[in-house]
Scaffold this motif. Structure first.
Motif, PDB file in Angstrom:
ATOM      1  N   ARG A  89      -9.676 -14.348  13.597  1.00 55.67           N
ATOM      2  CA  ARG A  89      -8.895 -14.027  14.789  1.00 55.67           C
ATOM      3  C   ARG A  89      -8.883 -15.187  15.780  1.00 55.67           C
ATOM      4  O   ARG A  89      -7.868 -15.459  16.413  1.00 55.67           O
ATOM      5  N   ARG A  90      -9.997 -15.871  15.901  1.00 47.57           N
ATOM      6  CA  ARG A  90     -10.010 -17.059  16.752  1.00 47.57           C
ATOM      7  C   ARG A  90      -9.093 -18.140  16.178  1.00 47.57           C
ATOM      8  O   ARG A  90      -8.443 -18.873  16.927  1.00 47.57           O
ATOM      9  N   ALA A  91      -9.021 -18.225  14.864  1.00 39.77           N
ATOM     10  CA  ALA A  91      -8.133 -19.211  14.235  1.00 39.77           C
ATOM     11  C   ALA A  91      -6.675 -18.908  14.572  1.00 39.77           C
ATOM     12  O   ALA A  91      -5.874 -19.840  14.787  1.00 39.77           O
ATOM     13  N   ALA A  92      -6.312 -17.628  14.624  1.00 44.46           N
ATOM     14  CA  ALA A  92      -4.941 -17.261  14.988  1.00 44.46           C
ATOM     15  C   ALA A  92      -4.642 -17.684  16.424  1.00 44.46           C
ATOM     16  O   ALA A  92      -3.543 -18.176  16.729  1.00 44.46           O
ATOM     17  N   VAL A  93      -5.613 -17.503  17.323  1.00 45.22           N
ATOM     18  CA  VAL A  93      -5.434 -17.929  18.707  1.00 45.22           C
ATOM     19  C   VAL A  93      -5.319 -19.450  18.789  1.00 45.22           C
ATOM     20  O   VAL A  93      -4.477 -19.991  19.508  1.00 45.22           O
ATOM     21  N   HIS A  94      -6.176 -20.147  18.039  1.00 46.71           N
ATOM     22  CA  HIS A  94      -6.107 -21.615  18.010  1.00 46.71           C
ATOM     23  C   HIS A  94      -4.703 -22.084  17.625  1.00 46.71           C
ATOM     24  O   HIS A  94      -4.181 -23.048  18.194  1.00 46.71           O
ATOM     25  N   ALA A  95      -4.108 -21.408  16.641  1.00 43.55           N
ATOM     26  CA  ALA A  95      -2.772 -21.811  16.185  1.00 43.55           C
ATOM     27  C   ALA A  95      -1.733 -21.644  17.291  1.00 43.55           C
ATOM     28  O   ALA A  95      -0.840 -22.487  17.454  1.00 43.55           O
ATOM     29  N   VAL A  96      -1.851 -20.547  18.054  1.00 45.58           N
ATOM     30  CA  VAL A  96      -0.930 -20.325  19.173  1.00 45.58           C
ATOM     31  C   VAL A  96      -1.090 -21.421  20.220  1.00 45.58           C
ATOM     32  O   VAL A  96      -0.107 -21.980  20.732  1.00 45.58           O
ATOM     33  N   LEU A  97      -2.335 -21.753  20.542  1.00 42.62           N
ATOM     34  CA  LEU A  97      -2.590 -22.780  21.558  1.00 42.62           C
ATOM     35  C   LEU A  97      -2.132 -24.157  21.086  1.00 42.62           C
ATOM     36  O   LEU A  97      -1.558 -24.924  21.866  1.00 42.62           O
ATOM     37  N   GLN A  98      -2.381 -24.473  19.819  1.00 39.64           N
ATOM     38  CA  GLN A  98      -1.964 -25.772  19.308  1.00 39.64           C
ATOM     39  C   GLN A  98      -0.445 -25.895  19.313  1.00 39.64           C
ATOM     40  O   GLN A  98       0.107 -26.962  19.617  1.00 39.64           O
ATOM     41  N   ALA A  99       0.242 -24.807  18.975  1.00 40.31           N
ATOM     42  CA  ALA A  99       1.708 -24.845  18.995  1.00 40.31           C
ATOM     43  C   ALA A  99       2.212 -25.120  20.413  1.00 40.31           C
ATOM     44  O   ALA A  99       3.187 -25.867  20.605  1.00 40.31           O
ATOM     45  N   ALA A 100       1.550 -24.516  21.408  1.00 40.32           N
ATOM     46  CA  ALA A 100       1.947 -24.747  22.800  1.00 40.32           C
ATOM     47  C   ALA A 100       1.656 -26.189  23.217  1.00 40.32           C
ATOM     48  O   ALA A 100       2.436 -26.791  23.970  1.00 40.32           O
ATOM     49  N   SER A 129     -24.615 -10.672  11.359  1.00 45.54           N
ATOM     50  CA  SER A 129     -23.924 -11.600  12.254  1.00 45.54           C
ATOM     51  C   SER A 129     -22.998 -12.521  11.471  1.00 45.54           C
ATOM     52  O   SER A 129     -21.842 -12.745  11.866  1.00 45.54           O
ATOM     53  N   ASP A 130     -23.476 -13.050  10.361  1.00 48.82           N
ATOM     54  CA  ASP A 130     -22.653 -13.945   9.539  1.00 48.82           C
ATOM     55  C   ASP A 130     -21.411 -13.220   9.026  1.00 48.82           C
ATOM     56  O   ASP A 130     -20.298 -13.779   9.023  1.00 48.82           O
ATOM     57  N   MET A 131     -21.604 -11.976   8.579  1.00 48.96           N
ATOM     58  CA  MET A 131     -20.480 -11.217   8.043  1.00 48.96           C
ATOM     59  C   MET A 131     -19.437 -10.953   9.124  1.00 48.96           C
ATOM     60  O   MET A 131     -18.231 -11.133   8.915  1.00 48.96           O
ATOM     61  N   LEU A 132     -19.877 -10.526  10.313  1.00 54.17           N
ATOM     62  CA  LEU A 132     -18.940 -10.236  11.397  1.00 54.17           C
ATOM     63  C   LEU A 132     -18.194 -11.496  11.821  1.00 54.17           C
ATOM     64  O   LEU A 132     -16.980 -11.467  12.067  1.00 54.17           O
ATOM     65  N   ASN A 133     -18.921 -12.612  11.898  1.00 55.35           N
ATOM     66  CA  ASN A 133     -18.277 -13.864  12.284  1.00 55.35           C
ATOM     67  C   ASN A 133     -17.255 -14.317  11.244  1.00 55.35           C
ATOM     68  O   ASN A 133     -16.137 -14.710  11.588  1.00 55.35           O
ATOM     69  N   ASN A 134     -17.626 -14.250   9.979  1.00 59.00           N
ATOM     70  CA  ASN A 134     -16.754 -14.753   8.923  1.00 59.00           C
ATOM     71  C   ASN A 134     -15.558 -13.840   8.658  1.00 59.00           C
ATOM     72  O   ASN A 134     -14.446 -14.313   8.404  1.00 59.00           O
ATOM     73  N   SER A 135     -15.790 -12.520   8.700  1.00 57.05           N
ATOM     74  CA  SER A 135     -14.742 -11.572   8.317  1.00 57.05           C
ATOM     75  C   SER A 135     -13.877 -11.123   9.485  1.00 57.05           C
ATOM     76  O   SER A 135     -12.689 -10.828   9.300  1.00 57.05           O
ATOM     77  N   LEU A 136     -14.461 -11.054  10.682  1.00 56.92           N
ATOM     78  CA  LEU A 136     -13.740 -10.490  11.818  1.00 56.92           C
ATOM     79  C   LEU A 136     -13.397 -11.523  12.890  1.00 56.92           C
ATOM     80  O   LEU A 136     -12.246 -11.650  13.298  1.00 56.92           O
ATOM     81  N   ILE A 137     -14.409 -12.240  13.357  1.00 56.79           N
ATOM     82  CA  ILE A 137     -14.225 -13.048  14.557  1.00 56.79           C
ATOM     83  C   ILE A 137     -13.514 -14.365  14.261  1.00 56.79           C
ATOM     84  O   ILE A 137     -12.513 -14.709  14.903  1.00 56.79           O
ATOM     85  N   ALA A 138     -14.021 -15.126  13.301  1.00 59.15           N
ATOM     86  CA  ALA A 138     -13.459 -16.456  13.032  1.00 59.15           C
ATOM     87  C   ALA A 138     -11.970 -16.422  12.668  1.00 59.15           C
ATOM     88  O   ALA A 138     -11.192 -17.235  13.191  1.00 59.15           O
TER      89      ALA A 138
END
Length: 200
Positions: free
Chosen positions: A134-145, A123-132
């Motif tokens: 990608r969520r950070a990229a989405v956060h950046a899009v939302l913050q820019a908006a 779970s830690d590996m999937l969250n750190n390597s895959l999920i987090a």
């Protein structure tokens, strides 16, 4: 070219073995899932001795962790900078669709996510390597908006990220349903509307 037996030749042979193990690991995951996958089965499929695996990794989890990390290197979605929320959403959704629909991802993702509920290191590996990331990229899009005034400053960014990622992941990974460009355009429109009311 260095002859076989030299340091360079040995490195090339080692890389060929590692490549065979990597291919075998993902094939086993796709066919049998993480719980039923074994080092023995991977070695047989890769046509190498078990020692070749254990020289590289002490366990199945360690092997899988490293191979997944290497597989996703360089695959993080670039943060769109089109200057408008709708086109940023559409571009990001297109990138995510391409990644989710890749056969290795679509065939093993659900099994790994299910197993991660019971295996904390996985779970830690999937969250750190895959999920987090990608969520950070989405956060950046939302913050820019938000910065452009297209979204309210009180936006619930975590909820907004779920709205952006969740429907597409469900459609591609679980339903295996059509996600063509027309669908992504409609999805971007719906998400843009929903985001404006996703406030804290």
């Amino acid at each position: 070219m260095a002859p076989e037996g030299t340091a360079a030749g040995g490195a090339a042979l080692r890389q060929r073995v590692t490549d065979a193990i990597t291919e075998a690991t993902f094939a086993e995951l796709a066919e049998n899932g993480y719980a039923r996958m074994s080092m023995d089965a991977v070695a047989r499929r890769a046509r190498v001795g078990k020692a070749a695996l254990y020289r590289r990794w002490p366990s199945k989890l360690a092997m899988l962790t490293e191979l997944i990390r290497e597989a996703v290197q360089g695959t993080l979605p670039p943060v769109p900078t089109t200057g408008a929320l709708h086109t940023d959403l559409r571009e990001l959704l297109g990138t995510l669709r391409s990644q989710l629909a890749q056969p290795p991802v679509s065939s093993i993702a659900l099994g790994l996510l299910a197993e991660a509920r019971y295996t904390e290191p996985l779970s830690d590996m999937l969250n750190n390597s895959l999920i987090a990331p990608r969520r950070a990229a989405v956060h950046a899009v939302l913050q820019a908006a938000i910065d452009r005034g297209e979204l309210p400053a009180q936006l619930d960014v975590e909820l907004g990220t779920d709205l952006l990622v969740g429907p597409l992941a469900y459609r591609v990974l679980i339903r295996a349903a059509n996600s063509d460009d027309d669908y992504l355009e409609r999805l971007a429109t719906v998400i843009e509307s929903a985001l404006k009311s996703a406030v804290l």
